[in-house]
Structures are given as structure tokens and as C-alpha cells.
Design an enzyme around this catalytic site. Structure first.
Site, PDB file in Angstrom:
ATOM      1  N   ASP A   3       0.202 -63.849 -41.824  1.00 29.39           N
ATOM      2  CA  ASP A   3       0.215 -64.363 -40.459  1.00 29.39           C
ATOM      3  C   ASP A   3       0.969 -65.690 -40.430  1.00 29.39           C
ATOM      4  OD1 ASP A   3      -0.402 -64.501 -37.824  1.00 29.39           O
ATOM      5  OD2 ASP A   3      -2.480 -65.121 -38.096  1.00 29.39           O
ATOM      6  N   GLU A   4       1.436 -66.113 -39.259  1.00 28.54           N
ATOM      7  CA  GLU A   4       2.112 -67.411 -39.101  1.00 28.54           C
ATOM      8  C   GLU A   4       3.198 -67.607 -40.157  1.00 28.54           C
ATOM      9  OE1 GLU A   4       1.536 -69.079 -36.516  1.00 28.54           O
ATOM     10  OE2 GLU A   4      -0.598 -69.139 -36.010  1.00 28.54           O
ATOM     11  N   LYS A  26      -0.623 -61.012 -30.962  1.00 29.50           N
ATOM     12  CA  LYS A  26      -0.332 -60.975 -32.381  1.00 29.50           C
ATOM     13  C   LYS A  26      -1.549 -60.604 -33.228  1.00 29.50           C
ATOM     14  CE  LYS A  26      -0.405 -64.808 -34.220  1.00 29.50           C
ATOM     15  NZ  LYS A  26      -0.319 -66.155 -34.825  1.00 29.50           N
ATOM     16  N   THR A  27      -2.647 -61.294 -32.967  1.00 28.72           N
ATOM     17  CA  THR A  27      -3.845 -61.033 -33.768  1.00 28.72           C
ATOM     18  C   THR A  27      -4.382 -59.634 -33.495  1.00 28.72           C
ATOM     19  OG1 THR A  27      -4.310 -63.380 -33.565  1.00 28.72           O
ATOM     20  CG2 THR A  27      -6.042 -62.012 -34.488  1.00 28.72           C
ATOM     21  N   ARG A  48       0.480 -72.854 -24.289  1.00 29.27           N
ATOM     22  CA  ARG A  48      -0.978 -72.830 -24.488  1.00 29.27           C
ATOM     23  C   ARG A  48      -1.688 -72.509 -23.177  1.00 29.27           C
ATOM     24  NH1 ARG A  48      -0.921 -71.054 -28.547  1.00 29.27           N
ATOM     25  NH2 ARG A  48       1.323 -71.083 -28.229  1.00 29.27           N
ATOM     26  N   GLN A  57       7.787 -71.167 -32.735  1.00 27.80           N
ATOM     27  CA  GLN A  57       6.577 -71.972 -32.875  1.00 27.80           C
ATOM     28  C   GLN A  57       6.485 -72.626 -34.243  1.00 27.80           C
ATOM     29  OE1 GLN A  57       2.825 -70.515 -30.967  1.00 27.80           O
ATOM     30  NE2 GLN A  57       4.003 -68.648 -30.726  1.00 27.80           N
TER      31      GLN A  57
END
Length: 816
Positions: A278-279, A47-48, A660, A309
Site C-alpha cells: 500500500d502507499e 483504494k483500501t 481530504r 500524493q
DNA sequence: ATGGGGCTGCTTTTT
DNA sequence: GCAGCCCCAT
């Protein structure tokens, strides 16, 4: 014509060649710069990377990929050149051509990239500056958290909504005090109206952009809520009077600013040609409105998120923002990133299987072309202390056989209180560890006090800060006096400080007028210092002129640590001054309010890390250990009896925990667990049973002492079944303290201990005798090194200032 | 006015 | 089990 089509085809092929490190979906996301874009990015899907590449792309090339115009310079020779570059084994041949295709590239200052945490913002900034050749360019991009972006806008424009430029920010603690005071003034009893509920209710209202008057109208017929409406109104009034904003206000007031000043909104709408969020699954409605408003100009808004998430509903995040983005922006494009670059296939399949039980979600299926990897280990231990020892032993074994480093391990738990037993076990072992989420450095009283002085110097109207320090150190200014001041201030519709300044004019204050005016003079004197001297000088002046330092020194050894902490805080001021172009008091205070200590943690240290699953979002670790994976803990009891939506959020949390891990997961659960002073007997978590058997390996614990402690005579004390434990019910007639009711007697010697005989923390960077350099204290020699909680405590003999105790995390010592 | 001892409450939290 | 806070005694 033929040639034009060829050009466009070749152009895209050249881009594809240069972006071959991205998968097709990722490339699509990078190339799509115009129009609304929703990127559903599964965990670990890069994503980043996409976000950063996309920002770089639109700065360098604009809409180059999809632009259908043919530049003038295109001729047969150029086409030939393109073909050659495409065929060349050297990628840089193609790269050199790309700038030719730029179509309305966007200047960096017209790009806005919003994140939720400073950590994410910093990561984007760092990655941008390495991707863009020019570091200045990266700095020009508006990359920051919602709050920092809004603050930047508010500092310039706040006067338009009735704030003075030097307004201060209230953090959670200040907010609590201010609400509590507001409740007192409304005669609301904190027993009947728990302050937590009131704060949450007010915050929820703000997040939905509901003002006190709207709130009051909406709930006029609701007894409780109409009472809360009064508090909300009163609290908001004090904030105004104090020229202060709480965290929610920073967003709300920015929206308010835009609503009331179309010209200002217009300016920012034109300024920000491209907006990235983002997020997005964590946005609340105020943030949704804010971004939508800003995006209205160019409609070039990209949001990235993962509905699976979304774990912050409890603090107002609305998953509807991401689920409904394609409806809000009806011409939006949706791209799903499902290829995972983080975890093994086993981990992904397990996580997919768990999350598939949720109903309200965009369907996604993570996959990888990587290895199957190891199975997920599931172990049942007898209680939380044995569980903790099992963690220690597992880590020790994996590190001892050379396969792993300490920092490869993360312990992720559902609730902070689970960390107690684990931390104890770590402390007894020689395993270096760091724990996130304990008491923060800036939460310490002495730090808050000195910050309050600084806040008051910056903003004399700041009521909460004034109340905090007006009698600290003691100045014989009591509650009654302050009540009177508050009363007069309310009548005169001015701040308490203004009354204090002129105390002698009010007969009600005649007795304490002298001390009050002395205090006002102190603050004014400090204000003069602030205007003429540097920040570190101001800091010293605050401590010396206020008598705060003298107070601590008078207390002697007892308050020595506080003095050390204050010295440490001074070095953070010095650090701010040295790294900031134009350091100001306001700027420092703002950074102090908006940047958490967590961001200063040294990630390179070789230490096991412990934190809640919530704080682990966005992070990854080779090995993840999840203790307490039990029904009653995770999912928590409240969410088992609560509504099904809460269970879904809990399941998303499980999904976050599992995803994670890069390589291996240990799931631990216990037969009995002492938590909050209650023993629970919980079955293994339903989420664990949702993982197909084939991905799981049930394993016997490593801990050799398990049999000894558990097998024998220890009687079991049943209080209640964990499923139906109600903590409050069984209080009052709590079972007598029998020897077996307290935690399992801690064996003095664990098998681990003879192996690692520790004195100096293994994670410690320095050993006694090392020469070190400290920012404020200068050079010195390390006397002792002691692991302390999640940190290491150094005792250092400095050449100039003598012996100081310093925490490793904050002390930024350098070896010389 | 202040400090110590009991009572209560207790997901998750960044800004 | 423990921290934070309220109340009462000094």
C-alpha cells in the site's frame, strides 16, 4: 466447446454480479491476481476497499476469474443452474456458486500485505476479518507495516546476521543520542555538523542500502561527507555492540539477511505467494529492494499508490518507485482508479486544476457522479489570532444551527507552529478539540526512563538505555566513570554492561566499582523477575527496586503527575498482557517502539481535530479548514526559493489537503502573521490562485470583531516582507517589545464566550459525580473535569488508591 | 553534580 | 514564541 465458452462467460458474469458494488476498474483490480499489478489510485477512489476485496478474493477464489480451465463437473444442467443464478433477483444465488469456480485459492498465511502505518494495517485487518467469515483466517494474513513485517522475520532469523534474539529498537530520540555520542567520539563539532543533518545523511544512506564502508568509499574525496562517514561507521558499531537496531536498520538488516542467506530468502519467496504494498509512492529504495526480492518467487506483486500524493520525499521516499514500476516489472498491468467516492465535484475539479500544474506525474483526472456541492470559501483575515477566532466562530455557527457536529471539522495546517494560535482560540471557546502531533505520552521523561530499564533488562548490551538510567535516580555514577567504562568496553570489544558487572577487576574503576556492581546486580535481579513473574510485576519491581518511585515520591507534589503517568503506563502494560496470546517483555517493548500513541486516539469522540496536512493523508472529513494558505507558509519559503521539484512536492501537499474534504473547504489566509517571533506579510498562496475562480467564493469573515480590532489605530510594524524574510538575519537586533508588537491583545470577552459558557469540557465523556472504572485503580468518583490542551484532564477519587489525575486519551475510563 | 538562565533554531514524520 | 540545550555559578 460451445458449452465451455458458455461456462467461462457465465462464470465471469456471476462474479461481476456479486461484485456489482465495485466499479469496472475496481473489479478489474480485484480479479487480476496473478502477475505484477500497479494500481494508480487517486484520492478517495476506494483504494483500501480494492485491496481488502482483492485479498479476500484470492483467498477464497484464487485466480478464478481469469482461469480458463473447465471443471469436470460442468455439464448442461450446471450451465442451466448458472443461468438461473445469474437471472435471479437474489444475489445470494450467485454468491453460492462462486466457490465452485475457485482456482488455486491461496491460504491466508501466504498473503503478505504491507502498509506504512499501523492505522492502515489495522484497518486492513479489521476489514479482512469482517469480510472473511473466519476471524482466524484474517489473523493468518501477514498484514502489517514494513517495520512490523521485517521484525517478524528478524526475530526468527537475526542470529544469521550477528544479532542476538533479544535485540532492542532505537527510536528517533535514542538514535539522536547515539549519533551525538558517536560524533563526540569522532571529535566532530555539532556546530559545524548539525546533528539533524548528520542523522538525515546517515538515514538517507541506509535508505539507499549504502553501508558505512560503501559510503566512506563513495565520498572519500568529499571532506564533509568523509567526516560523516566516520560517524556513520562509529554509530553502526555502537548499534552492533548494543545489540540494537534503529528504524532504518530494521529494513536494511532484513535485506541484508536475505542477501547473505539465499535459503532464508527462498523460504519467504515460496511462502508469500501474493504480495500487496500500500502507499507505494512512499517507499524508499530499501523498501523497494525488499519487496522486489520477496516478489521474485511468484511475481504476484500488487502495488497501490498515487504519485500525486507523494509527500515524503524529504524522508527518503522515492517517487521513481511508483513512476517506474511498469519498467521494473515489464509485464505489469496498470489500472487507474479515478472515480472518486469522497468529495463533491467542486472540490475535485479544484484539486485537479491545482495538481495539473505538476509535470512529473502519471496523468489522472478524478471525477465523481455525485453533487457539485458548495463552493470553496476563501477568506482573508488580518492576522493569525483573528484567523483562529474565525475558525472557532465558523465552527460554532455551523454546529449551533444543527447542521454539523464538531467531529465533522478538521483543521489542517502546513506547520505545527500554526497550531498555537488556533489552540488558544479553541481553549477559550467551549469547542472540544483534539490535536495530533503534540508531545507524545511515550515521549515523557518518566515513561522513557522506565522503558529504558525494561529495555536494559531485556537486552543488557543496550548501551544508550544503560547510559540513560544508570544515574537515574542518582547513584553517584558520573560521566568520568562512564567514560572509563566505555573505554574499557571498546578495548575488550564487549558491552559496557559486561564491564560494569565485573567492575572490581579493573583498577581504573576501583573507586566506583561498588556502585557499578550494585547497579549490575539490580539489573540481574530484575532480569530474574522478568523470567519468573508477570510483566506488571516486573514493572513494579523496576520502579521499586531501582529507587525510581522513591525518588519521585520524595519530590512530593511536584512530581505527582509523573507518578500518575507511570500508573497510566502500567495500565497500558496490563492492556497489552490481556490482549496478547503470549505476552513477553520483548513483545511489549517492540509494540511500544513501533506503535505510536496516535493509534490510540478515540476517533468517535465528538471533537474538532487539528493536525498537519502530512498526518491527514489517508483521512477524510466532511469539512476541511486550511489556515495559512499563503505564499511563504504554504508553499513554505524554503520551497519557493528551492528547486522546482520541491515546489511540486508542495503542490502535491496542497492536493492532499484539498482532497481530504468530502463536502466543504474553507481556505484562510492573513494579511499579517506572527510566526517564529517574526511578523510576515504574505500574499495568498499561488496554489489558491491555481484554483479556477468559478469554484471559489470570496467571503467576508464571520468574525464581527474583525473591524474593531483591525480598523482602528493599531499601527502596523513592518519588519520585512514575508517573501524574503530570513529568520536568522533579523535576529540580534530584534525590534523592541512595543505594546503593538506582541500578539493582538486578547480580548477578555469574545462574542463567542457569552454564548458558550463552559466549565466542563463539552467533549468530556464524564461529569463530576460520575462513577468510573479504571483498569489499575479500580472504581472511583469523578471529582473534576478540565479541558487541557488537546485532551481532558479528569480528577478522580478512587476508592482504593485515592485521588488521581488522568488524561482522557490514555486513561480508558469506563462509566459504571 | 546540578539547576537555572540565556542563546539558538525553527518545515513536513511514521516506524 | 517557544522549547531545548549549553554553560556557568552554586
Amino acid at each position: 466447446m460451445e458449452r465451455n465458452e458458455k461456462f467461462l462467460k457465465l462464470k465471469r458474469a456471476l462474479f461481476d454480479k456479486c461484485y456489482a458494488h465495485l466499479n469496472d476498474m475496481q473489479k478489474e483490480a480485484v480479479y487480476t491476481v496473478n502477475g505484477p499489478l500497479l494500481i494508480l489510485a487517486g484520492a478517495g477512489s476506494g483504494k483500501t476497499t480494492v485491496l481488502v476485496n482483492r485479498v479476500v478474493f484470492l483467498i477464497k477464489y484464487g485466480n478464478a476469474y481469469y482461469d480458463n480451465r473447465i471443471p469436470e463437473f460442468v455439464d448442461d444442467e450446471y450451465i442451466f443452474e448458472m443461468e438461473r443464478a445469474l437471472a435471479s433477483p437474489d444475489k445470494s444465488d450467485a454468491e453460492q456458486m462462486l466457490p465452485d469456480f475457485a482456482a488455486n485459492p491461496c491460504p491466508p498465511y501466504r498473503v503478505l500485505a504491507i502498509t506504512f502505518t499501523n492505522k492502515a494495517a489495522n484497518e486492513i485487518k479489521t476489514r479482512l476479518s469482517s469480510a472473511l467469515d473466519d476471524p482466524d483466517m484474517a489473523n493468518d494474513v501477514w498484514a502489517g507495516t514494513f517495520h512490523s513485517v521485517c521484525m517478524r522475520i528478524l526475530r526468527v532469523n537475526c542470529e544469521k546476521i550477528g544479532y542476538k534474539k533479544e535485540f532492542t529498537i532505537y527510536d528517533a530520540d535514542d538514535t539522536k543520542k547515539a549519533v551525538s555520542n558517536a560524533m563526540k567520539r569522532c571529535y566532530l563539532d555539532e556546530k559545524q555538523f548539525p546533528i539533524k543533518t548528520v542523522i538525515a545523511e546517515i538515514s538517507r544512506a541506509k535508505e539507499r542500502l549504502i553501508s558505512p564502508s560503501l559510503y566512506s568509499d563513495e565520498y572519500a574525496s568529499d571532506y564533509r561527507k568523509s567526516k560523516i562517514a566516520r560517524v556513520y561507521e562509529e554509530y553502526q558499531r555502537t548499534l552492533r555492540e548494543s545489540n540494537a537496531m534503529d528504524f532504518d536498520d530494521i529494513i536494511v538488516n532484513t535485506v541484508e539477511l536475505f542477501k547473505r542467506n539465499p535459503d532464508i530468502l527462498d523460504y519467504y519467496q515460496r511462502k508469500f505467494k501474493y504480495i500487496c504494498v500500500d502507499e507505494y509512492q512512499d517507499t524508499n529504495s530499501a523498501q523497494f529492494v525488499l519487496t522486489s526480492m520477496l516478489a521474485e518467487g511468484f511475481r504476484n506483486i500488487m502495488v497501490v499508490g498515487d504519485d500525486d500524493q507523494s509527500i515524503y520525499k524529504f524522508r527518503g521516499a522515492t517517487i521513481e518507485n511508483i513512476l517506474g514500476f511498469d519498467k521494473e516489472f515489464d509485464d505489469s498491468k496498470v489500472i487507474k482508479l479515478e472515480q472518486n467516492y469522497r468529495s463533491t465535484a467542486t472540490i475535485l475539479d479544484a484539486a485537479n486544476a491545482v495538481i495539473a500544474n505538476n509535470k512529473g506525474r502519471h496523468k489522472k483526472q478524478l471525477w465523481t457522479d455525485g453533487d457539485v456541492g458548495e463552493k470553496i470559501i476563501v477568506r482573508c483575515l488580518s492576522d493569525q489570532n483573528i484567523e483562529a477566532k474565525d475558525i472557532v466562530d465558523t465552527i460554532y455557527r455551523e454546529v449551533a444551527n444543527g447542521k454539523r457536529k464538531y467531529k465533522d471539522f478538521a483543521i489542517l495546517y502546513r506547520v505545527n507552529s500554526q497550531s498555537n494560535s488556533i489552540e488558544r482560540a479553541f481553549a477559550k471557546s467551549a469547542i472540544p478539540y483534539r490535536m495530533l502531533g503534540g508531545t507524545r505520552f511515550s515521549d515523557r521523561k518518566e515513561i522513557r526512563d522506565v522503558v529504558a530499564y525494561l529495555q536494559l533488562v531485556a537486552n543488557h548490551n543496550d548501551r544508550e538505555r544503560l547510559l540513560r538510567i544508570i544515574n537515574e535516580p542518582r547513584r553517584k555514577i558520573g560521566e568520568k566513570t562512564l567514560d572509563a567504562v566505555s573505554q574499557i568496553a571498546a578495548e575488550q570489544n564487549c558491552s559496557m554492561f559486561e564491564i560494569i558487572e565485573n567492575a572490581s577487576q579493573y583498577t581504573a574503576l576501583s573507586r566506583s566499582a561498588g556502585t557499578l556492581e550494585d547497579f549490575a546486580r539490580l539489573i540481574k535481579r530484575l532480569t530474574a523477575v522478568a523470567q519468573s513473574q508477570t510483566l506488571p510485576d516486573l514493572f513494579d519491581a523496576v520502579l521499586n527496586l531501582s529507587g525510581y518511585r522513591a525518588m519521585l515520591e520524595a519530590a512530593g507534589e511536584e512530581e505527582k503527575d509523573r507518578l500518575d503517568n507511570l500508573d497510566e503506563f502500567k495500565s497500558s502494560i496490563i492492556e497489552y498482557v490481556s490482549k496478547t496470546d503470549e505476552p513477553t517483555l520483548i513483545g511489549f517493548l517492540e509494540e511500544n517502539a513501533l506503535v505510536a500513541d496516535v493509534d490510540r486516539y478515540d476517533e468517535s469522540a465528538d471533537a474538532v481535530v487539528m493536525m498537519t496536512i502530512h498526518s491527514a493523508k489517508g483521512l477524510e472529513f466532511p469539512i476541511v479548514v486550511i489556515p495559512g494558505f499563503e505564499d511563504g507558509i504554504f508553499p513554505g519559503i524554503q520551497n519557493i526559493v528551492g528547486n522546482p521539484d520541491d515546489m511540486e512536492e508542495e503542490r502535491r501537499l496542497a492536493y492532499v489537503a484539498l482532497t481530504r474534504a468530502k463536502e466543504k473547504i474553507y481556505i484562510l489566509h492573513t494579511k499579517s502573521r506572527l510566526l517564529y517571533g517574526q511578523t510576515q506579510f504574505n500574499p495568498v498562496s499561488r496554489f489558491v490562485t491555481e484554483i479556477p475562480e468559478k469554484y471559489i467564493e470570496k467571503e467576508e469573515p464571520f468574525a464581527p470583531w474583525e473591524a474593531d480590532l483591525n480598523g482602528g489605530s493599531r499601527p502596523k510594524v513592518y519588519i520585512q516582507n514575508g517573501m524574503s524574510v530570513s529568520a536568522s538575519k533579523s535576529r540580534g537586533y530584534s525590534s523592541p517589545k512595543s505594546p503593538w508588537d506582541s500578539p493582538v491583545s486578547q480580548p477578555k470577552i469574545t462574542p463567542a464566550q457569552p454564548i458558550f459558557n463552559k466549565k466542563e469540557g463539552v467533549g468530556a465523556k464524564f461529569v463530576p459525580g460520575d462513577r468510573v472504572l479504571h483498569m489499575t485503580f479500580g472504581e472511583g468518583e469523578v471529582l473534576s473535569v478540565r479541558p487541557m490542551g488537546a485532551d481532558t484532564l479528569y480528577e478522580v477519587m478512587f476508592d482504593k488508591v485515592g485521588i488521581k489525575k488522568l488524561m482522557a486519551t490514555y486513561a480508558k475510563l469506563k462509566k459504571i
